[in-house]
Write a protein that holds these residues in place. Structure first.
Motif, mmCIF file in Angstrom:
data_model
loop_
_atom_site.group_PDB
_atom_site.id
_atom_site.type_symbol
_atom_site.label_atom_id
_atom_site.label_comp_id
_atom_site.label_asym_id
_atom_site.label_seq_id
_atom_site.Cartn_x
_atom_site.Cartn_y
_atom_site.Cartn_z
ATOM 1 N N ALA A 266 0.836 -1.205 0.000
ATOM 2 C CA ALA A 266 0.000 0.000 0.000
ATOM 3 C C ALA A 266 0.872 1.257 0.000
ATOM 4 O O ALA A 266 0.615 2.218 -0.751
ATOM 5 N N ALA A 267 1.898 1.279 0.845
ATOM 6 C CA ALA A 267 2.790 2.443 0.879
ATOM 7 C C ALA A 267 3.490 2.622 -0.462
ATOM 8 O O ALA A 267 3.618 3.744 -0.976
ATOM 9 N N ALA A 268 3.933 1.524 -1.073
ATOM 10 C CA ALA A 268 4.611 1.608 -2.364
ATOM 11 C C ALA A 268 3.666 2.083 -3.453
ATOM 12 O O ALA A 268 4.058 2.842 -4.351
ATOM 13 N N ALA A 269 2.385 1.666 -3.381
ATOM 14 C CA ALA A 269 1.408 2.085 -4.392
ATOM 15 C C ALA A 269 1.202 3.590 -4.362
ATOM 16 O O ALA A 269 0.982 4.224 -5.401
ATOM 17 N N TRP A 270 1.252 4.182 -3.164
ATOM 18 C CA TRP A 270 1.115 5.643 -3.089
ATOM 19 C C TRP A 270 2.398 6.330 -3.551
ATOM 20 O O TRP A 270 2.370 7.346 -4.229
ATOM 21 N N GLN A 271 3.533 5.789 -3.165
ATOM 22 C CA GLN A 271 4.812 6.459 -3.429
ATOM 23 C C GLN A 271 5.193 6.465 -4.900
ATOM 24 O O GLN A 271 5.851 7.402 -5.370
ATOM 25 N N ARG A 272 4.782 5.440 -5.664
ATOM 26 C CA ARG A 272 5.201 5.367 -7.072
ATOM 27 C C ARG A 272 4.827 6.620 -7.865
ATOM 28 O O ARG A 272 5.696 7.252 -8.466
ATOM 29 N N PRO A 273 3.533 7.031 -7.890
ATOM 30 C CA PRO A 273 3.210 8.226 -8.681
ATOM 31 C C PRO A 273 3.624 9.535 -8.021
ATOM 32 O O PRO A 273 3.579 10.596 -8.646
ATOM 33 N N HIS A 274 4.051 9.487 -6.734
ATOM 34 C CA HIS A 274 4.408 10.709 -6.024
ATOM 35 C C HIS A 274 5.903 10.837 -5.784
ATOM 36 O O HIS A 274 6.343 11.774 -5.096
ATOM 37 N N ALA A 275 6.677 9.899 -6.316
ATOM 38 C CA ALA A 275 8.119 9.935 -6.083
ATOM 39 C C ALA A 275 8.726 11.163 -6.749
ATOM 40 O O ALA A 275 8.317 11.568 -7.843
ATOM 41 N N ALA A 276 9.676 11.768 -6.082
ATOM 42 C CA ALA A 276 10.353 12.945 -6.658
ATOM 43 C C ALA A 276 11.173 12.505 -7.862
ATOM 44 O O ALA A 276 11.785 11.430 -7.862
#
Length: 426
Positions: A410-420
Motif C-alpha cells: 500500500a505504501a509503495a502504491a502511493w509512493q510510485r506516482p508521487h516519487a520525486a
C-alpha cells in the motif's frame, strides 16, 4: 464564496492528532500549521446557517452530499442557493426530507452515526454534537441519556444539518473551530414541549461557559442545533484568532431582520501554531485495579466514540503492590464532561482527575490506494506515509497475504506516482 485571495480553498482531510502513535509530520516548511474556522455569530447561529456559511466559504456541496450519504439514510436532498440578507450575499441551505413528525431517541441517532460510513473526524464531530444535545436534554428532563427523545433535533433535516456541517468542515480541511460570542434573541418560541422562552433552555445549557449576549430581536437567533455545534466543536471562544485569511462565507437565516443581516459568518484561514498559541485540551485519567482487559479495550473505543482525540491504557503498580491500569483520554474542554461520564460509566471508577494541557496538531492528508483490487486508506504528510491498520488487516484477511506485506504494498502504491524525479535524469 467570499475569497479575498482570489483562489478557492482546496478540499482535503484532517490534521494529525497530537495523540497519534508515532511522530506527527508537519508541512513542507516544518511548521505546525493548522486550518482554522472562526464562526462569527453576531446574529446567532442555527444548523443550516453554519452549513450554509461553510458552503459559501468554499465547501463543495457535492462533496458534502457524498460524505453525508455515508449515513445510509434515504429520503433527503440538500439544496443550496445564493440569496441576500441585509444586503449581504449569502448561501441559503435547505434540507428537503420526505418524512415528517418523526421523533428519534438519542440512542437511535448515536447508533446511526457511530455505524455510518463516515470519515473519522466527521463521525467524531457529529457524535460529539449529538452527545452534547443528549446530555443537556437528559439533565433538563431528568431521565437517562439513552431514554432521551429528540423532537426538533431528531428529524432527518436536523440530522443532515449536523452531519452536513461536520462534513463541510472536513471538505475545507478544518483542523480547529473557534467561535465568537453568540447572539441571542428574546421572546417565546413554540416547541414540542409547548411555548418556551428565548433563548430556549437547551440552548442556554449547551452554551454554559461560553460567551453569549442578548439582543432586542424578537426571534430565536440561536437554535439548540446551532448551539450544540458550536459548543461541541469549538476549541476556543473569543475574537478571531491569528490567521492568514483564505476565504469568508455567510450562511443565511430563514427571515429578513430589520436592523441587521440575518447571517452567520465563517472565516477560514491558516495559522502557524507556536508554543504560546497551542490548542487547549484536557487529559482525563482514572486508576482501576478491578477491570478486565476486555472491558478496558471496550472503554477505549467508547471514549473515542464520545469524542476523545485519543485514549489509551497504561499498566501501573498501585499501593500495596497491586497491579492496575491508568485509563487516559485527551479531549477538548467542551467535551470533557461528556467523555468523563463515559469513563466513569465504563470503568466503574469512583473518580476522575483532569490536567489542562496544550497540543499542536500538524497537517495531514488522506489518500486511498488499492492492493489486489481492494481499497486501503493512508495518512500522508511530507516525509511520511502511514497505512490505516484496519484497512490493511481487511485486505490481508481477504487475500491471504501477510499483513506486513499488505502495508508495504500500500505504501509503495502511493509512493510510485508521487516519487520525486531523479535530478540526474534529464
Amino acid at each position: 464564496m467570499h475569497d479575498p485571495t482570489g483562489t478557492e480553498p482546496g478540499t482535503g482531510a484532517g490534521a494529525f492528532d497530537a495523540g497519534d502513535s508515532g511522530t506527527a509530520p508537519g508541512g513542507a516548511s516544518g511548521g505546525l500549521e493548522a486550518t482554522l474556522a472562526w464562526f462569527n455569530c453576531f446574529c446567532g447561529v442555527a444548523g443550516d446557517m453554519a452549513l450554509g456559511a461553510l458552503v459559501d466559504a468554499g465547501a463543495d456541496p457535492d462533496a458534502v452530499r457524498d460524505i453525508v450519504a455515508g449515513l445510509g439514510v434515504p429520503g433527503w436532498e440538500l439544496v443550496t442557493e445564493a440569496t441576500l440578507r441585509g444586503g449581504i450575499s449569502a448561501t441559503d441551505v435547505k434540507v428537503q426530507v420526505a418524512e415528517s413528525g418523526v421523533v428519534r431517541t438519542a440512542a437511535n441517532i448515536l447508533g446511526l452515526v457511530a455505524g455510518a460510513d463516515l470519515p473519522e473526524r466527521v463521525r467524531g464531530r457529529a457524535l460529539a454534537t449529538f452527545g452534547a444535545l443528549a446530555t443537556v436534554e437528559a439533565e433538563l428532563h431528568g431521565r437517562p441519556v439513552e431514554q432521551v427523545h429528540f423532537h426538533e433535533v431528531g428529524g432527518l433535516d436536523a440530522i443532515i444539518d449536523i452531519v452536513g456541517t461536520c462534513a463541510a468542515l472536513e471538505v475545507l480541511d478544518v483542523d480547529e473551530v473557534h467561535v465568537a460570542p453568540i447572539a441571542q434573541g428574546q421572546g417565546m418560541i413554540r416547541s414540542a414541549h409547548g411555548h418556551l422562552p428565548i433563548p430556549a433552555p437547551a440552548t442556554v445549557e449547551l452554551l454554559r461557559g461560553a460567551p453569549t449576549f442578548g439582543t432586542d430581536v424578537p426571534h430565536e437567533l440561536t437554535t439548540p442545533t446551532g448551539a450544540a455545534l458550536m459548543a461541541a466543536l469549538a476549541s476556543g471562544f473569543g475574537p478571531m484568532p491569528p490567521m492568514t485569511v483564505g476565504s469568508v462565507g455567510y450562511g443565511a437565516g430563514d427571515r429578513e431582520l430589520q436592523d441587521r443581516p440575518n447571517v452567520t459568518q465563517v472565516v477560514i484561514g491558516r495559522s502557524e501554531a507556536t508554543l504560546a498559541t497551542g490548542q487547549g485540551v484536557q487529559l482525563l485519567e482514572t486508576n482501576v485495579d478491578d477491570v478486565t482487559g476486555e472491558t478496558l479495550a471496550y472503554t477505549v473505543e467508547a471514549l473515542l466514540l464520545a469524542g476523545a482525540h485519543d485514549a489509551w491504557i497504561t499498566p501501573v503498580v498501585m499501593k500495596k503492590g497491586r497491579p492496575a491500569h491508568v485509563v487516559s483520554a485527551l479531549v477538548d474542554p467542551a467535551l470533557a464532561a461528556t467523555v468523563a461520564d463515559v469513563m466513569l460509566a465504563e470503568t466503574g471508577s469512583l473518580g476522575i482527575r483532569a490536567t489542562t494541557l496544550q497540543r499542536w496538531p500538524r497537517s495531514r492528508e488522506q489518500a486511498e490506494v488499492h492492493v489486489d483490487g481492494l481499497p486501503v486508506r493512508l495518512k500522508v504528510a511530507p516525509g511520511r506515509v502511514k497505512v490505516e491498520h484496519d484497512d490493511a488487516a481487511a485486505v490481508a484477511a481477504a487475500t491471504g497475504r501477510p499483513l506486513r506485506e499488505v502495508i508495504e504494498l500500500a505504501a509503495a502504491a502511493w509512493q510510485r506516482p508521487h516519487a520525486a524525479p531523479d535530478p540526474a535524469v534529464d
